[in-house]
Design a protein around this motif. Structure first.
Motif, PDB file in Angstrom:
ATOM      1  N   HIS A  61       0.850  -1.193   0.000  1.00 27.77           N
ATOM      2  CA  HIS A  61       0.000   0.000   0.000  1.00 27.77           C
ATOM      3  C   HIS A  61       0.884   1.241   0.000  1.00 27.77           C
ATOM      4  CE1 HIS A  61      -2.509  -3.109   1.910  1.00 27.77           C
ATOM      5  NE2 HIS A  61      -3.552  -2.429   1.473  1.00 27.77           N
ATOM      6  N   VAL A  62       0.325   2.348  -0.476  1.00 27.44           N
ATOM      7  CA  VAL A  62       0.955   3.655  -0.288  1.00 27.44           C
ATOM      8  C   VAL A  62       0.288   4.274   0.930  1.00 27.44           C
ATOM      9  CG1 VAL A  62       1.372   5.952  -1.235  1.00 27.44           C
ATOM     10  CG2 VAL A  62       1.420   3.956  -2.752  1.00 27.44           C
ATOM     11  N   VAL A  63       1.093   4.571   1.956  1.00 25.58           N
ATOM     12  CA  VAL A  63       0.573   5.087   3.222  1.00 25.58           C
ATOM     13  C   VAL A  63       1.452   6.233   3.715  1.00 25.58           C
ATOM     14  CG1 VAL A  63      -0.371   2.830   3.916  1.00 25.58           C
ATOM     15  CG2 VAL A  63       1.911   3.500   4.662  1.00 25.58           C
ATOM     16  N   SER A  64       0.933   6.949   4.689  1.00 29.74           N
ATOM     17  CA  SER A  64       1.770   7.902   5.430  1.00 29.74           C
ATOM     18  C   SER A  64       1.440   7.752   6.898  1.00 29.74           C
ATOM     19  CB  SER A  64       1.543   9.344   4.968  1.00 29.74           C
ATOM     20  OG  SER A  64       0.282   9.816   5.388  1.00 29.74           O
ATOM     21  N   ASP A  65       2.445   7.872   7.742  1.00 30.98           N
ATOM     22  CA  ASP A  65       2.191   7.894   9.177  1.00 30.98           C
ATOM     23  C   ASP A  65       1.428   9.173   9.494  1.00 30.98           C
ATOM     24  OD1 ASP A  65       3.432   5.467   9.770  1.00 30.98           O
ATOM     25  OD2 ASP A  65       5.386   6.416  10.063  1.00 30.98           O
ATOM     26  N   ILE A  66       0.592   9.101  10.525  1.00 28.01           N
ATOM     27  CA  ILE A  66      -0.136  10.295  10.966  1.00 28.01           C
ATOM     28  C   ILE A  66       0.223  10.595  12.412  1.00 28.01           C
ATOM     29  CG2 ILE A  66      -2.026  10.158   9.299  1.00 28.01           C
ATOM     30  CD1 ILE A  66      -3.733   8.876  11.486  1.00 28.01           C
ATOM     31  N   TYR A  67       0.252  11.887  12.711  1.00 32.01           N
ATOM     32  CA  TYR A  67       0.725  12.369  14.003  1.00 32.01           C
ATOM     33  C   TYR A  67      -0.279  13.349  14.595  1.00 32.01           C
ATOM     34  CZ  TYR A  67       5.056  10.642  11.976  1.00 32.01           C
ATOM     35  OH  TYR A  67       6.008   9.852  11.385  1.00 32.01           O
ATOM     36  N   CYS A  68      -0.369  13.381  15.914  1.00 31.79           N
ATOM     37  CA  CYS A  68      -1.178  14.376  16.612  1.00 31.79           C
ATOM     38  C   CYS A  68      -0.605  15.754  16.289  1.00 31.79           C
ATOM     39  CB  CYS A  68      -1.136  14.122  18.115  1.00 31.79           C
ATOM     40  SG  CYS A  68      -1.955  15.402  19.089  1.00 31.79           S
ATOM     41  N   VAL A  69      -1.468  16.692  15.930  1.00 36.36           N
ATOM     42  CA  VAL A  69      -1.015  18.023  15.554  1.00 36.36           C
ATOM     43  C   VAL A  69      -0.416  18.778  16.747  1.00 36.36           C
ATOM     44  CG1 VAL A  69      -3.208  19.253  15.898  1.00 36.36           C
ATOM     45  CG2 VAL A  69      -1.636  20.018  14.125  1.00 36.36           C
ATOM     46  N   ASP A  70      -0.830  18.442  17.966  1.00 35.98           N
ATOM     47  CA  ASP A  70      -0.341  19.161  19.148  1.00 35.98           C
ATOM     48  C   ASP A  70       0.978  18.609  19.700  1.00 35.98           C
ATOM     49  OD1 ASP A  70      -2.403  20.971  19.082  1.00 35.98           O
ATOM     50  OD2 ASP A  70      -3.531  20.070  20.734  1.00 35.98           O
ATOM     51  N   CYS A  71       1.054  17.283  19.886  1.00 37.83           N
ATOM     52  CA  CYS A  71       2.249  16.725  20.540  1.00 37.83           C
ATOM     53  C   CYS A  71       3.135  15.915  19.590  1.00 37.83           C
ATOM     54  CB  CYS A  71       1.849  15.877  21.744  1.00 37.83           C
ATOM     55  SG  CYS A  71       1.021  14.328  21.308  1.00 37.83           S
ATOM     56  N   GLN A  72       2.719  15.739  18.350  1.00 37.58           N
ATOM     57  CA  GLN A  72       3.458  15.009  17.320  1.00 37.58           C
ATOM     58  C   GLN A  72       3.630  13.517  17.593  1.00 37.58           C
ATOM     59  OE1 GLN A  72       4.837  18.306  18.283  1.00 37.58           O
ATOM     60  NE2 GLN A  72       3.306  18.848  16.763  1.00 37.58           N
ATOM     61  N   GLU A  73       2.800  12.968  18.468  1.00 35.80           N
ATOM     62  CA  GLU A  73       2.828  11.522  18.720  1.00 35.80           C
ATOM     63  C   GLU A  73       2.336  10.784  17.473  1.00 35.80           C
ATOM     64  OE1 GLU A  73       3.422   7.966  20.662  1.00 35.80           O
ATOM     65  OE2 GLU A  73       3.940   9.942  21.449  1.00 35.80           O
ATOM     66  N   ASN A  74       3.032   9.724  17.080  1.00 35.00           N
ATOM     67  CA  ASN A  74       2.588   8.886  15.972  1.00 35.00           C
ATOM     68  C   ASN A  74       1.376   8.087  16.444  1.00 35.00           C
ATOM     69  OD1 ASN A  74       2.192   6.672  14.203  1.00 35.00           O
ATOM     70  ND2 ASN A  74       4.282   6.844  13.479  1.00 35.00           N
ATOM     71  N   LEU A  75       0.242   8.264  15.768  1.00 37.01           N
ATOM     72  CA  LEU A  75      -1.007   7.615  16.174  1.00 37.01           C
ATOM     73  C   LEU A  75      -1.404   6.451  15.268  1.00 37.01           C
ATOM     74  CD1 LEU A  75      -3.098  10.816  16.974  1.00 37.01           C
ATOM     75  CD2 LEU A  75      -1.861   9.356  18.590  1.00 37.01           C
ATOM     76  N   GLY A  76      -0.845   6.394  14.072  1.00 39.23           N
ATOM     77  CA  GLY A  76      -1.227   5.343  13.128  1.00 39.23           C
ATOM     78  C   GLY A  76      -0.797   5.719  11.726  1.00 39.23           C
ATOM     79  N   TRP A  77      -1.646   5.412  10.730  1.00 37.66           N
ATOM     80  CA  TRP A  77      -1.306   5.718   9.348  1.00 37.66           C
ATOM     81  C   TRP A  77      -2.558   5.968   8.527  1.00 37.66           C
ATOM     82  CZ3 TRP A  77      -0.960   0.848  11.490  1.00 37.66           C
ATOM     83  CH2 TRP A  77      -1.721  -0.162  10.905  1.00 37.66           C
ATOM     84  N   LYS A  78      -2.353   6.563   7.359  1.00 34.17           N
ATOM     85  CA  LYS A  78      -3.424   6.818   6.406  1.00 34.17           C
ATOM     86  C   LYS A  78      -3.105   6.096   5.113  1.00 34.17           C
ATOM     87  CE  LYS A  78      -5.999  10.471   4.071  1.00 34.17           C
ATOM     88  NZ  LYS A  78      -6.234  11.922   3.978  1.00 34.17           N
ATOM     89  N   TYR A  79      -4.132   5.433   4.542  1.00 33.50           N
ATOM     90  CA  TYR A  79      -3.985   4.753   3.260  1.00 33.50           C
ATOM     91  C   TYR A  79      -4.228   5.735   2.116  1.00 33.50           C
ATOM     92  CZ  TYR A  79      -4.395   0.167   5.545  1.00 33.50           C
ATOM     93  OH  TYR A  79      -4.197  -0.945   6.317  1.00 33.50           O
ATOM     94  N   PHE A  80      -3.344   5.747   1.144  1.00 32.33           N
ATOM     95  CA  PHE A  80      -3.532   6.550  -0.058  1.00 32.33           C
ATOM     96  C   PHE A  80      -3.801   5.689  -1.278  1.00 32.33           C
ATOM     97  CE2 PHE A  80      -1.404   9.465   2.745  1.00 32.33           C
ATOM     98  CZ  PHE A  80      -2.108  10.624   2.524  1.00 32.33           C
ATOM     99  N   ARG A  81      -3.163   4.518  -1.330  1.00 28.69           N
ATOM    100  CA  ARG A  81      -3.373   3.634  -2.467  1.00 28.69           C
ATOM    101  C   ARG A  81      -3.226   2.193  -2.025  1.00 28.69           C
ATOM    102  NH1 ARG A  81       0.053   3.036  -8.078  1.00 28.69           N
ATOM    103  NH2 ARG A  81      -1.382   1.557  -9.019  1.00 28.69           N
ATOM    104  N   ALA A  82      -4.134   1.368  -2.535  1.00 31.69           N
ATOM    105  CA  ALA A  82      -4.050  -0.076  -2.350  1.00 31.69           C
ATOM    106  C   ALA A  82      -3.855  -0.692  -3.733  1.00 31.69           C
ATOM    107  CB  ALA A  82      -5.318  -0.606  -1.694  1.00 31.69           C
ATOM    108  N   TYR A  83      -2.916  -1.582  -3.866  1.00 35.56           N
ATOM    109  CA  TYR A  83      -2.637  -2.196  -5.154  1.00 35.56           C
ATOM    110  C   TYR A  83      -3.561  -3.367  -5.452  1.00 35.56           C
ATOM    111  CZ  TYR A  83       1.480   0.749  -5.305  1.00 35.56           C
ATOM    112  OH  TYR A  83       2.320   1.832  -5.331  1.00 35.56           O
ATOM    113  N   GLU A  84      -4.052  -4.022  -4.427  1.00 36.34           N
ATOM    114  CA  GLU A  84      -4.982  -5.136  -4.594  1.00 36.34           C
ATOM    115  C   GLU A  84      -6.408  -4.596  -4.672  1.00 36.34           C
ATOM    116  OE1 GLU A  84      -4.195  -8.369  -4.898  1.00 36.34           O
ATOM    117  OE2 GLU A  84      -2.055  -7.926  -4.704  1.00 36.34           O
TER     118      GLU A  84
END
Length: 106
Positions: A61-84
């Motif tokens: 997949h094409v993804v990006s990690d996502i972070y809290c805007v206030d403390c910059q903690e990594n909370l998970g990821w966002k999917y941009f593209r799935a190949y399957e």
């Protein structure tokens, strides 16, 4: 920050910033590297890291990690593209690790 009147929300576990709404959960059956995770239709008060190809349990997949805007903690990821084709429903959706969010206004 979103208006939290009467809504069941989740906050960043580290700083308490509101990041998502319970009503936006698509699935609770996701697995992250540190345990359970939830798939949301969208999230708020987050910033996205750079997009990258990542080989996940369900394929590439094409993804990006996502972070809290206030403390910059990594909370998970966002999917941009799935190949399957069977994974296309994830595109544009956000995965938040369960232990990184806490219930707010319940």
């Amino acid at each position: 920050m979103a208006d939290s009147t009467g809504q069941r929300l989740y906050s960043c576990f580290k700083c308490g910033n509101l990041v998502c709404c319970h009503d936006d959960i698509i699935s609770k059956n996701f697995q992250a590297s540190h345990g359970r995770a939830f798939l949301f239709s969208h999230a708020m008060n987050i910033v996205e890291g750079p997009k990258e190809n990542r080989n996940l349990m369900t394929g590439l997949h094409v993804v990006s990690d996502i972070y809290c805007v206030d403390c910059q903690e990594n909370l998970g990821w966002k999917y941009f593209r799935a190949y399957e084709e069977s994974e296309k429903y994830k595109e544009g959706k956000v995965v938040l690790e369960k232990f990184k969010i806490v219930k707010h206004n319940w």
